[in-house]
Design a protein around this motif. Structure first.
Motif, short mmCIF file in Angstrom:
data_model
loop_
_atom_site.label_atom_id
_atom_site.label_comp_id
_atom_site.label_asym_id
_atom_site.label_seq_id
_atom_site.Cartn_x
_atom_site.Cartn_y
_atom_site.Cartn_z
N ASP A 11 33.76 38.91 45.54
CA ASP A 11 34.78 38.75 46.57
C ASP A 11 34.78 40.03 47.40
O ASP A 11 34.71 41.13 46.84
CB ASP A 11 36.14 38.55 45.90
CG ASP A 11 37.25 38.27 46.89
OD1 ASP A 11 37.47 39.12 47.77
OD2 ASP A 11 37.90 37.22 46.78
N HIS A 12 34.85 39.90 48.71
CA HIS A 12 34.75 41.07 49.57
C HIS A 12 35.91 42.06 49.39
O HIS A 12 35.79 43.22 49.74
CB HIS A 12 34.63 40.66 51.05
CG HIS A 12 35.89 40.12 51.63
ND1 HIS A 12 36.31 38.82 51.41
CD2 HIS A 12 36.83 40.70 52.41
CE1 HIS A 12 37.45 38.62 52.04
NE2 HIS A 12 37.79 39.74 52.66
N THR A 13 37.00 41.62 48.77
CA THR A 13 38.13 42.52 48.52
C THR A 13 38.11 43.13 47.12
O THR A 13 38.87 44.05 46.83
CB THR A 13 39.47 41.78 48.70
OG1 THR A 13 39.56 40.74 47.73
CG2 THR A 13 39.59 41.22 50.10
N PHE A 32 35.39 44.36 31.84
CA PHE A 32 34.98 44.76 33.18
C PHE A 32 36.25 44.85 34.02
O PHE A 32 36.92 43.84 34.25
CB PHE A 32 34.02 43.72 33.79
CG PHE A 32 32.72 43.63 33.06
CD1 PHE A 32 31.65 44.45 33.40
CD2 PHE A 32 32.55 42.72 32.02
CE1 PHE A 32 30.44 44.36 32.72
CE2 PHE A 32 31.35 42.63 31.34
CZ PHE A 32 30.28 43.46 31.70
N LEU A 33 36.60 46.07 34.43
CA LEU A 33 37.82 46.29 35.18
C LEU A 33 37.52 46.35 36.67
O LEU A 33 36.64 47.11 37.11
CB LEU A 33 38.48 47.60 34.74
CG LEU A 33 39.77 48.01 35.45
CD1 LEU A 33 40.87 46.98 35.21
CD2 LEU A 33 40.20 49.40 34.99
N PHE A 34 38.24 45.55 37.42
CA PHE A 34 38.15 45.54 38.88
C PHE A 34 39.51 45.94 39.43
O PHE A 34 40.48 46.04 38.68
CB PHE A 34 37.74 44.15 39.38
CG PHE A 34 36.37 43.74 38.93
CD1 PHE A 34 35.25 44.04 39.69
CD2 PHE A 34 36.19 43.06 37.74
CE1 PHE A 34 33.98 43.66 39.27
CE2 PHE A 34 34.93 42.67 37.31
CZ PHE A 34 33.82 42.99 38.09
#
Length: 71
Positions: A11-13, A32-34
């Protein structure tokens, strides 16, 4: 939260922050932290296998509790 079928990891954000091993209810997992979510995955049994996503935690709805061991 179970991962929705329409969830798009790209996702671009969305920005990747960190990854590493963790334990969830005593079970070894890999996270996996975003910037907007945490993906909790099953650790592959064999080299070359893919991570299987088990849970998706939306950081908009999450909170953290810092507990000292033995308290």
């Amino acid at each position: 939260m179970v991962v929705p079928q329409n969830f798009e990891i790209v996702d671009h954000t969305r920005q990747f922050i960190l990854e590493g091993p963790l334990r969830v209810l005593g079970v070894a997992r890999y996270g996996f932290l975003f910037n907007d979510c945490l993906l909790i995955c099953k650790i592959p049994q064999k080299q070359g296998q893919l991570y299987a996503t088990k849970q998706l935690v939306s950081l908009k709805e999450a909170f953290a509790v810092d507990e000292e061991p033995g308290t």
